[in-house]
Design a protein around this motif. Structure first.
Motif, PDB file in Angstrom:
ATOM      1  N   LYS A 109      -3.270 -10.248 -12.116  1.00  0.00           N
ATOM      2  CA  LYS A 109      -4.613  -9.763 -12.463  1.00  0.00           C
ATOM      3  C   LYS A 109      -4.754  -8.265 -12.176  1.00  0.00           C
ATOM      4  CE  LYS A 109      -6.513 -12.715  -9.613  1.00  0.00           C
ATOM      5  NZ  LYS A 109      -5.298 -13.417  -9.186  1.00  0.00           N
ATOM      6  N   SER A 110      -4.383  -7.888 -10.952  1.00  0.00           N
ATOM      7  CA  SER A 110      -4.540  -6.473 -10.589  1.00  0.00           C
ATOM      8  C   SER A 110      -3.639  -5.600 -11.445  1.00  0.00           C
ATOM      9  CB  SER A 110      -4.210  -6.265  -9.115  1.00  0.00           C
ATOM     10  OG  SER A 110      -4.974  -7.129  -8.321  1.00  0.00           O
ATOM     11  N   SER A 111      -2.443  -6.100 -11.717  1.00  0.00           N
ATOM     12  CA  SER A 111      -1.521  -5.321 -12.551  1.00  0.00           C
ATOM     13  C   SER A 111      -2.073  -5.156 -13.958  1.00  0.00           C
ATOM     14  CB  SER A 111      -0.162  -6.009 -12.604  1.00  0.00           C
ATOM     15  OG  SER A 111       0.376  -6.132 -11.308  1.00  0.00           O
ATOM     16  N   HIS A 122      -1.263  -6.826  -2.643  1.00  0.00           N
ATOM     17  CA  HIS A 122      -2.088  -7.939  -3.108  1.00  0.00           C
ATOM     18  C   HIS A 122      -3.539  -7.640  -2.745  1.00  0.00           C
ATOM     19  CE1 HIS A 122      -0.705  -8.998   0.954  1.00  0.00           C
ATOM     20  NE2 HIS A 122      -1.854  -9.595   1.108  1.00  0.00           N
ATOM     21  N   THR A 123      -4.409  -8.121  -3.578  1.00  0.00           N
ATOM     22  CA  THR A 123      -5.818  -7.738  -3.458  1.00  0.00           C
ATOM     23  C   THR A 123      -6.484  -8.420  -2.264  1.00  0.00           C
ATOM     24  OG1 THR A 123      -5.803  -7.710  -5.861  1.00  0.00           O
ATOM     25  CG2 THR A 123      -7.953  -7.555  -4.780  1.00  0.00           C
ATOM     26  N   ILE A 124      -7.202  -7.635  -1.509  1.00  0.00           N
ATOM     27  CA  ILE A 124      -8.053  -8.186  -0.452  1.00  0.00           C
ATOM     28  C   ILE A 124      -9.472  -7.800  -0.808  1.00  0.00           C
ATOM     29  CG2 ILE A 124      -8.681  -8.049   2.001  1.00  0.00           C
ATOM     30  CD1 ILE A 124      -5.981  -9.110   2.036  1.00  0.00           C
ATOM     31  N   TRP A 171     -13.653  -6.502 -13.079  1.00  0.00           N
ATOM     32  CA  TRP A 171     -13.688  -6.952 -11.673  1.00  0.00           C
ATOM     33  C   TRP A 171     -12.450  -7.775 -11.370  1.00  0.00           C
ATOM     34  CZ3 TRP A 171     -17.612  -6.081  -7.965  1.00  0.00           C
ATOM     35  CH2 TRP A 171     -18.676  -5.292  -8.445  1.00  0.00           C
ATOM     36  N   ASP A 172     -11.898  -7.477 -10.224  1.00  0.00           N
ATOM     37  CA  ASP A 172     -10.659  -8.119  -9.796  1.00  0.00           C
ATOM     38  C   ASP A 172     -10.893  -8.667  -8.387  1.00  0.00           C
ATOM     39  OD1 ASP A 172      -7.984  -8.818  -9.492  1.00  0.00           O
ATOM     40  OD2 ASP A 172      -7.396  -6.818  -8.825  1.00  0.00           O
ATOM     41  N   THR A 173     -10.443  -9.881  -8.166  1.00  0.00           N
ATOM     42  CA  THR A 173     -10.722 -10.513  -6.877  1.00  0.00           C
ATOM     43  C   THR A 173      -9.450 -11.090  -6.271  1.00  0.00           C
ATOM     44  OG1 THR A 173     -11.086 -12.659  -7.872  1.00  0.00           O
ATOM     45  CG2 THR A 173     -13.006 -11.239  -7.664  1.00  0.00           C
ATOM     46  N   ALA A 174      -9.576 -11.533  -5.036  1.00  0.00           N
ATOM     47  CA  ALA A 174      -8.464 -12.214  -4.375  1.00  0.00           C
ATOM     48  C   ALA A 174      -8.498 -13.680  -4.760  1.00  0.00           C
ATOM     49  CB  ALA A 174      -8.577 -12.067  -2.863  1.00  0.00           C
TER      50      ALA A 174
HETATM   51 MG   LIG Z   1      -4.691  -8.800  -7.175  1.00  0.00          MG
END
Ligand SMILES: [Mg+2]
Ligand SMILES: Nc1nc2c(ncn2[C@@H]2O[C@H](COP(=O)(O)OP(=O)(O)O)[C@@H](O)[C@H]2O)c(=O)[nH]1
Lengths: 724, 201
Positions: B20-22, B38-40, B61-64
């Protein structure tokens, strides 16, 4: 002319309930009661009940409910049972649990018992929906006439959560017996004036059982104290009635002269040392400020969790001096709500200059070791570390102490054998997951999930750091193995994202699998709650941080609230992994070792949050950032922060609050009548942080308890325990 | 003619590690960083774009993804205009979890009409050779679960990333043109601020 005072309760950083009470002619009396309660009887009271204020803290300490009690609760205990079939029958007793109280209703002392069904009747509760952290309960106030004032307070419909509107429905009054004696046989509820009390039968068979006999025999049910507490109850009662053992029957306590004690509670006040104080309060500024105090008080109250009562008494002159010191710092706003005084500001005074030192060098460190390798003068050493951090060369050794893997008072030899034991233990646990076959793992979804996430996250942790760079870096395998072994160490928690961030700096410093593991275990002991299912640690910290922000800069706080940012979501990452992602790797090492000293107060990291926000608030407010922009702005601070600057500011804030603790305590004291704070001269306490670790310093333990709680808890003592 | 630029809130959901973040970073900065953390917590990025003559600012929006962080991420679902359900084609579990993600989103975003709400499904990491989810299976799932558009992407080599995000915008615009309100107007939209209009000649 009746003055009104506004009491504002703030829950979860939201104003949740305003109510007013008359600052009427009885005011002095009420205050007097309050002080008398404090000075004389406090230790007998349940801790939640303080001078006309009932503070009900739910079992998980998340929900706090304040209640101005008219009548005043002198004693209260839940879990008192009546056995609803006849007293003697052992068969098929149906138990009813209830609440037993002694109430002071304008001088009438009442004993009241109510079955719990009554008190937990949903119609008597304030309930909020989804978010359990915002549930507020009123655990009292069923319909009795004597609760007139309470009724007045509760008739508010309060909207207090952005998601939920809650309202309070009051049950219709059922009994109209007045306060002499009422007994609702069907439910077992009763109340009577202690003046009516003739005798009490006390039977103890496994537990204590009390039966009241009144002048007009009305056949009270026996109260069973299955959970103890009958003595406390009787002691509380003894303040109002004189109980003597019957010459014929030692299980019977006879009331000899109840009048005496009743009047005493008031009369004593007037010749009491407290009287001088009460007189002071009558002066207008004090009186008017008093109502407002409650608001300030409430800023702090979230900090006030699970206190133990410490009772000290102070001469009245001291109290008075304290008060006059305190009040000029308060700003009372009469405009905000006409007719009410609300304190809008509490002046914390200037922030002191603080300095930092050079990091502790290898020489400094060895100087603190005796020949056996025992650390000397630990508190001084900790202070040095707090003030300057550690040189990198010292970290490998010093962190083991700071984290609690090595006990401070251990010798070199003891540590050797400890390490040996811990090495065996580590590899035993490591073997456990190593020996799980693929087939077994297929049937173990939790282990599978942990492993899969660990594999993914290890590959995404500090990969730009030289130590973890490149494909097939051996550091990654160690991170993986240690995290897997931690899952075996604490399978309930397992692996939660963020843990790899906490581990990586430790491995970087230790360069040894076993030492890293045990240091990580110690660190996780501190951080555990952050990662638990309900994330209780996170919630608590966000609330505590909110308390601090309100105290430090109310207008900034109000701004955040106005942008729906009062929940401080944007600090989540900071708190979850202690700024690991916010600072450069080297700065993380510095911050963590400073934090682990436990100086100058507990939860110093919350003040670190305050320090960072203090530097950002101007921009946030001036640019009129909304919810999204605040989040984005804070996220983007990552890697742009200067650790030394932050530490300076955080420490300064600490002393600033500390020097004003008296003030905060006083405001608390007045409404919640906690014990008096020790006299702290604002200047004297500065720079004497070692004072904080002196166990016998009488600390105002209830206030900002998360900063200055039990002084013994200042160090990371918790970790030492687990090495035993 | 001056055109209003509107703000679209798009949320990326899916298991941890699916990319997702990538994907977000690839789309907004056109970079792929293999060293990404990794997303926090919760993050978002804005991206201005033009789709079929409409100027929009997409707020991604990006989440953990870990279950444990649900209570943190779900408050941010409200006010979303589109949800990008993401899995990784080399991870069958992440594919199986799509339904849960969809359910979670609908519940917490308080979507009034889930049938017409725009979802876009992304099968990421198509550059990887060892696939565990076939294109057919993914397409079938999308067809059976509300006819969602399906894109096979790679954040690593940029395959289809822009196309997927643009499709999200198209879907939102299509819904809005039909005059439907995804978010009932009487709900206070906390996380959304009207953007000052940008002009274009
Ligand atoms: Mg992420
Ligand atoms: N081969 C390949 N790897 C990817 C791709 N997208 C992401 N990754 C990798 O997959 C891992 C997880 O990516 P990330 O964006 O952090 O996933 P998130 O947890 O869903 O945000 C990282 O190691 C990325 O480098 C892709 O399209 N192809």
């Amino acid at each position: 002319m009746a003055r009104k005072a506004l009491v504002r309760l703030i829950r979860n950083r939201r104003t949740c309930l305003d109510f007013s009470y008359d600052v009427n002619a009885n005011f002095t009396i009420r205050l007097a009661q309050l002080f008398s309660c404090l000075n004389k009887s406090g230790e007998k009271n349940k801790k939640e009940v303080r001078g006309g204020i009932q503070c009900t803290v739910s079992a998980d300490e998340r929900n706090v409910c304040f209640d101005l009690l008219h009548p005043q609760v002198i004693f209260e205990q839940e879990g008192i049972f009546i056995h609803s079939s006849t007293e003697s029958a052992e068969d098929q007793d149906s138990l009813t649990a209830g609440l037993l109280r002694i109430l002071d209703k304008d001088g009438d002392i009442l004993v009241e018992y109510k079955p719990m069904e009554d008190t937990v009747d949903p119609s008597n509760m304030l309930c909020a929906g989804k978010d359990s952290s915002s549930v507020m309960e009123w655990t009292q106030c069923t319909g009795d006439r004597g609760h007139r004032l309470v009724e007045h307070q509760l008739s508010y419909e309060t909207e207090w959560d952005m998601l939920n509107t809650v309202s309070f429905k009051r049950k219709q009054s059922t009994s109209g017996e007045g306060w002499h004696c009422s007994l609702d046989r069907s439910k077992g509820a009763f109340s009577f004036n202690v003046g009516e009390l003739k005798s009490i039968m006390v039977k103890t068979e496994g537990w204590s059982r009390l039966v009241f006999r009144l002048r007009e025999d009305s056949g009270m049910p026996a109260l069973h104290f299955h959970q103890g507490g009958s003595e406390a109850f009787l002691d509380a009662l003894r303040r109002f009635v004189h109980l003597v053992q019957s010459p014929n029957d030692e299980s019977c306590l006879i009331v000899s002269s109840q009048n005496k004690a009743l009047s005493q509670s008031f009369e004593n006040l007037l010749d009491d040392a407290t009287f001088g104080l009460v007189q002071k309060f009558k002066n207008d500024p004090y009186t008017t400020t008093l109502g407002g105090f409650s608001k300030v008080t409430n800023y702090i109250f979230d900090a006030f969790r699970g206190p133990e009562l410490l009772h000290q008494q102070r001469p009245a002159e001291e109290v008075a001096d304290l008060l006059s010191e305190v009040i000029p710092g308060l700003e009372v706003n009469q405009q905000e709500e006409p007719g009410f005084e609300v304190i809008t500001r509490i002046d914390l005074g200037p922030r002191p200059e603080v300095r930092r030192r050079e990091p502790v060098s290898a020489e400094d460190w060895t100087e603190h070791m005796d020949i056996e390798g025992k650390v000397q003068n630990v508190s001084h050493l900790k202070e040095l570390i707090f003030k300057g951090g550690l040189c990198h060369a010292v970290r490998k050794e010093a962190w083991k102490f700071l984290l609690g893997y090595f006990p401070w008072d251990s010798t070199r030899d003891e540590r050797k054998s400890l390490q040996k034991r811990k090495t065996d233990e580590y590899f035993r646990m490591k073997l456990q997951w190593k020996s799980v076959s693929e087939e077994q793992e297929r049937r173990n979804s939790r282990l599978r999930d942990y492993r899969s996430l660990i594999e993914k996250d290890v590959n995404r942790t500090d990969r730009t750091n030289k130590f973890y760079e490149g494909p097939d870096n051996p550091g990654l395998i160690l991170l993986h193995d240690i995290l897997m072994t931690y899952c075996m160490y604490d399978f309930d928690l397992g692996y939660v994202q963020g843990m790899s961030d906490l581990l990586s700096p430790i491995l970087y410093v230790m360069e040894n699998e076993v030492d890293t593991f045990w240091c990580f275990v110690s660190f996780m002991d501190q951080m555990h709650q952050n990662f638990e299912e309900q994330m209780q640690g996170m919630k608590t910290q966000l609330i505590q941080l909110g308390t601090l922000l309100q105290l430090l800069d109310l207008s900034f706080w109000n701004y955040l609230e106005s942008q729906d940012s009062g929940y401080l979501y944007f600090c989540f990452r900071w708190l979850l992994i202690r700024f690991k992602r916010e600072l450069s790797f080297q700065d993380v090492l510095r911050l963590w070792e400073v934090m682990w000293t436990g100086l100058p107060c507990q939860n110093f990291h919350l003040l670190v949050c305050c320090a960072i926000l203090d530097s950002e608030k101007q921009k946030i407010v001036e640019e009129n950032y909304g919810f999204n922009e605040i989040l984005k702005h804070i996220n983007e601070l990552s890697m742009k922060l200067d650790i030394e600057e932050i530490l300076l500011k955080a420490e300064a804030i600490c002393w600033q609050i500390e020097s004003c603790k008296v003030c905060i305590c006083m405001s608390h004291f007045i409404l919640f009548s906690i014990h008096l704070p020790p006299l702290l001269s604002g200047a004297g306490s500065r720079g004497q942080q070692s004072e904080q670790s002196t166990p016998d310093l009488p600390l105002p333990a209830h206030l900002l308890q998360f900063l200055w709680g039990n002084p013994k808890a200042n160090s990371v003592h918790k970790n030492n325990e687990q090495n035993r | 003619m001056a055109a209003k630029s509107s703000l679209l809130k798009v949320i990326l959901l899916g298991d941890g590690g699916v990319g997702k973040s990538s994907l977000m970073n690839r789309y907004v900065t056109n970079k792929f960083d293999a060293h990404l953390f990794h997303t926090i917590g919760v993050e978002f990025l804005n991206k201005d774009l033009e789709v079929d003559g409409h100027l929009v600012t997409m707020q991604i929006w990006d989440t953990a993804g870990q279950e444990r962080f649900r209570s943190l991420r779900t408050p941010f679902y409200r006010g979303s205009d589109c949800c990008l359900l993401t899995f990784s084609v080399d991870d069958s579990q992440s594919f199986l979890n799509l339904a849960n993600w969809k359910k979670e989103f609908i519940y917490y975003a308080d979507v009034k009409e889930p049938e017409s709400f725009p979802f876009v499904v992304l099968g990421n990491k198509v550059d990887v050779t060892e696939r565990q989810v076939s294109t057919e299976d993914a397409q079938r799932w999308c067809r059976d679960n509300g006819n969602h558009p399906y894109y096979e992407t790679s954040a690593k080599d940029a395959t289809n990333v822009a196309a997927a995000f643009e499709e999200a915008v198209r879907r939102v615009l299509a819904v809005e043109e039909r005059g439907e309100h995804l978010i009932p107007t009487d709900t206070v939209n906390l996380h959304r601020k009207p953007r000052s209009s940008a002009t274009c000649c």
